[in-house]
Design a protein around this motif. Structure first.
Motif: not given
Length: 641
Positions: A426-434, A245-252
């Motif tokens: 070198x792979x773009x990646x982000x953390x997803x919270x939910x 269940x996707x809620x928020x995306x963190x990038x930094x």
């Protein structure tokens, strides 16, 4: 001593009025400021004591002036942000002042009215199922108080005896049940507003889920100890396997915390995605709408006045925080439709541990493409690492300690380490919270998602698209294991309450009227009328047959009443007595007959059963029926002779 007072109509009335008012006062427990609440409650209890003792040392004029001045003080705090709390303080003040005055009937009426105001204010803050029980109790006591208050106005302090009081209690109960019977009709058919009545009267921020603006290492683990329901899902099959269940995306990533950039509202696409379902979201005091896989758009919002929008991270949000239970119909897609540049998801903190950089270099040795890098990272965490909510104490960098010392952690440790390793490679990646997972409630036919299912994972940009990467070992939160069958049944009752009572909107009311109209139109067709007539006829025949059968069975039972009835019918048939003859007249008509003793014995059984406290035993009834049989024989033989 207490019984002595309670035999007095004044004290019974005072007792009921004070008990009713105290329920209204206690309903404001979480509305008024604690200091004011306890002061006014203690003053009110002092007034109850004064009523019991019959002493009133404070003059009414002084109390009136004091109440007027203090009411102005509380009302000076009125604002759109907090409109009801000042009124709650004023109501508590007036109740406490009225309790100190000598009570005339009009004062008791005013106390009941103020108690009702207190309960009405609390409904803006509490619409739970437990509050319904409080409301029903207040309604019953309030109606009973009014009945006894009117009695007190007429008889004063006269003692009427417990039988009279019991009759008045019975009248109160009947009146309450009558009101209760009419309430559903008023609820379903009275017109209602399109928007929530107290939409402006929000309570401000409260406890957040911890997934709104940031996620720190160890924070999700704290949430996973909480079994509070976050939201319920309707319209999806029970066979969901490990839903995300996707809620928020963190990038930094800064100072061991993942942050999100400022939201930029984007227009929602038209149409719907592959999944269409409904969420009932509990108050979270943030503006995030969780969604299955990749949210597509929001189709309808009920329970709050706010527009929805989508963010670049492909998450759904509302324009205002969710401070009440709301209902949202939305759709999701199997693929992310928002295309955005992945460059900003390559940033690596300057103070990142050299050990993490060295590990990344080792993992990417000899790889051919980004997908191979992702597989290397997944494989690395699949060996020697385990999941735990009990984190060890450490010094220095928490990710360093997790990766190279303890190798134990919860989901934010795995997600943080995975995202940073991929970025270094070198792979773009982000953390997803939910949230991850769902508990199927078979009693209500819906899924439950609790705070204990809070989860974070990683998305990596590979070959032009975002893919989910979850390196956290499989686990079931301990809090979820504690959910019992009884808890599921209780949740179904609560869910039904919110969906059909709290969430009963004007739209649902209009839909109800339309369904009734369409149903009536269909029933008025000639074919339907014939069908209903036949059904009514069959039902009437069945009911009549059932009634006659029951009547026949009852008449065949060997009871004193049936014995008397058969004896009387026999004597009427033989012309010995008239049909309306009483027992004494029956005995008089049979006095000189040879069967007089038989008739007298039968009538004695009936009269003892009907008018005496002494029991009639089964063997006596059997003897009575034998006497009836002899009576028939004697009458027939006398008729032949």
């Amino acid at each position: 001593m207490f019984a002595k007072y309670m035999d007095n109509s004044r004290f019974i009335t005072l007792f009921l009025v004070h008990l009713t008012a105290l329920i209204g006062i206690l309903s404001l427990w979480n509305v008024a400021e604690s200091l004011y609440f306890f002061i006014f409650l203690l003053v009110y209890l002092l007034g109850v004591y004064m009523d019991f003792k019959g002493i009133y040392p404070i003059r009414r004029l002084f109390l009136t002036l004091f109440g007027f001045i203090l009411s102005l003080y509380f009302l000076s705090f009125l604002s759109l942000e907090d409109l009801l709390k000042p009124f709650a303080h004023v109501v508590l003040l007036l109740l406490s002042i009225k309790s100190l005055e000598e009570k005339k009937p009009r004062d008791l009426y005013q106390i009941l009215l103020l108690g009702l105001f207190a309960l009405s204010i609390s409904t803006a803050y509490n619409l739970s199922l437990s509050f319904l029980l409080v409301f029903l109790l207040y309604s019953f006591l309030g109606l009973t108080s009014l009945v006894f208050l009117n009695l007190y106005r007429k008889v004063g302090e006269k003692r009427l005896g417990w039988l009279s009081y019991r009759s008045f209690f019975f009248v109160s109960l009947i009146f309450f049940l009558f009101v209760l019977f009419l309430t559903p009709a008023f609820f379903f058919f009275l017109p209602r507003s399109q928007a929530p009545l107290f939409d402006l009267f929000s309570r401000g921020s409260g406890l957040k889920t911890g997934l709104a603006d940031s996620v720190s290492l160890g924070k999700v683990g704290q949430i996973q100890e909480d079994n509070t329901v976050a939201f319920r899902v309707y319209g999806l099959p029970p066979s969901l396997k490990e839903p995300y269940w996707r809620a928020v995306v963190f990038d930094r990533y800064e100072n061991h915390t993942w942050l999100k950039e400022k939201e930029v509202p984007l227009p929602q696409p038209s149409g719907v995605g592959e999944y269409v379902y409904t969420l009932v979201i509990e108050p979270s005091f943030d503006n995030i709408i969780p969604a299955l896989d990749y949210p597509y758009n929001i189709l309808k919002v009920e329970g709050i006045s706010a527009n929805a929008y989508i963010t670049p991270g492909n998450t759904l949000c509302l324009e205002r925080e969710i401070n009440r239970t709301i209902r949202v119909k939305l759709s999701s897609s199997r693929e992310m439709y928002i295309k955005e540049s992945p460059e900003r998801y390559l940033d690596v903190p300057k103070d990142i541990s050299p050990n993490i950089k060295r590990l990344a270099r080792e993992l990417e040795k000899g790889v051919k493409d980004d997908m191979e890098k992702v597989k290397r990272v997944i494989n690395y965490f699949s060996k020697g690492y385990s999941y735990t909510l009990k984190l060890e104490k450490y010094e220095g960098d928490p990710l360093d300690y997790f990766l190279f010392v303890s190798k134990k952690g919860n989901c934010e440790y795995y997600a943080s380490a995975t995202a940073l390793l991929l970025r270094v490679m070198g792979v773009p990646a982000r953390v997803v919270g939910g949230y991850k997972g769902a508990l199927w409630n078979q009693y209500g036919g819906y899924h439950i998602i609790t705070n204990s299912m809070a989860h974070v994972w990683v998305e990596a940009y590979v070959n032009g698209e975002w893919i989910r990467v979850d390196t956290t070992p499989p686990y079931i939160p301990p809090a979820v294991k504690r959910i019992s069958t009884l808890a599921l049944i209780r949740d179904y009752i609560v869910s039904f309450w919110y969906s059909n009572v709290v969430g009963y909107s004007s739209e649902k009311q209009i839909r109800l009227f339309k369904n009734i109209g369409e149903g009536l139109k269909s029933e008025l067709k000639l074919e339907s009328l014939r069908k209903r007539f036949l059904q009514a006829f069959y039902l009437l025949v069945f009911t009549a047959g059932l009634y006659l059968t029951v009547l026949f069975v009852l008449k065949q039972r060997r009871t004193p009443e049936n014995l008397y009835g058969r004896t009387k019918a026999l004597l009427v048939k033989e012309g010995i007595i008239k049909e309306d003859a009483l027992p004494e007249e029956i005995l008089s008509s049979c006095k000189d007959k040879e069967y007089y003793k038989l008739v007298k014995f039968i009538l004695s059984i009936y009269q003892r059963y009907k008018y005496s406290p002494y029991k009639v035993y089964p063997d006596e009834i059997r003897e009575g029926y034998r006497a009836l049989s002899k009576l028939k024989d004697l009458i027939r033989s006398s008729r032949r002779s």
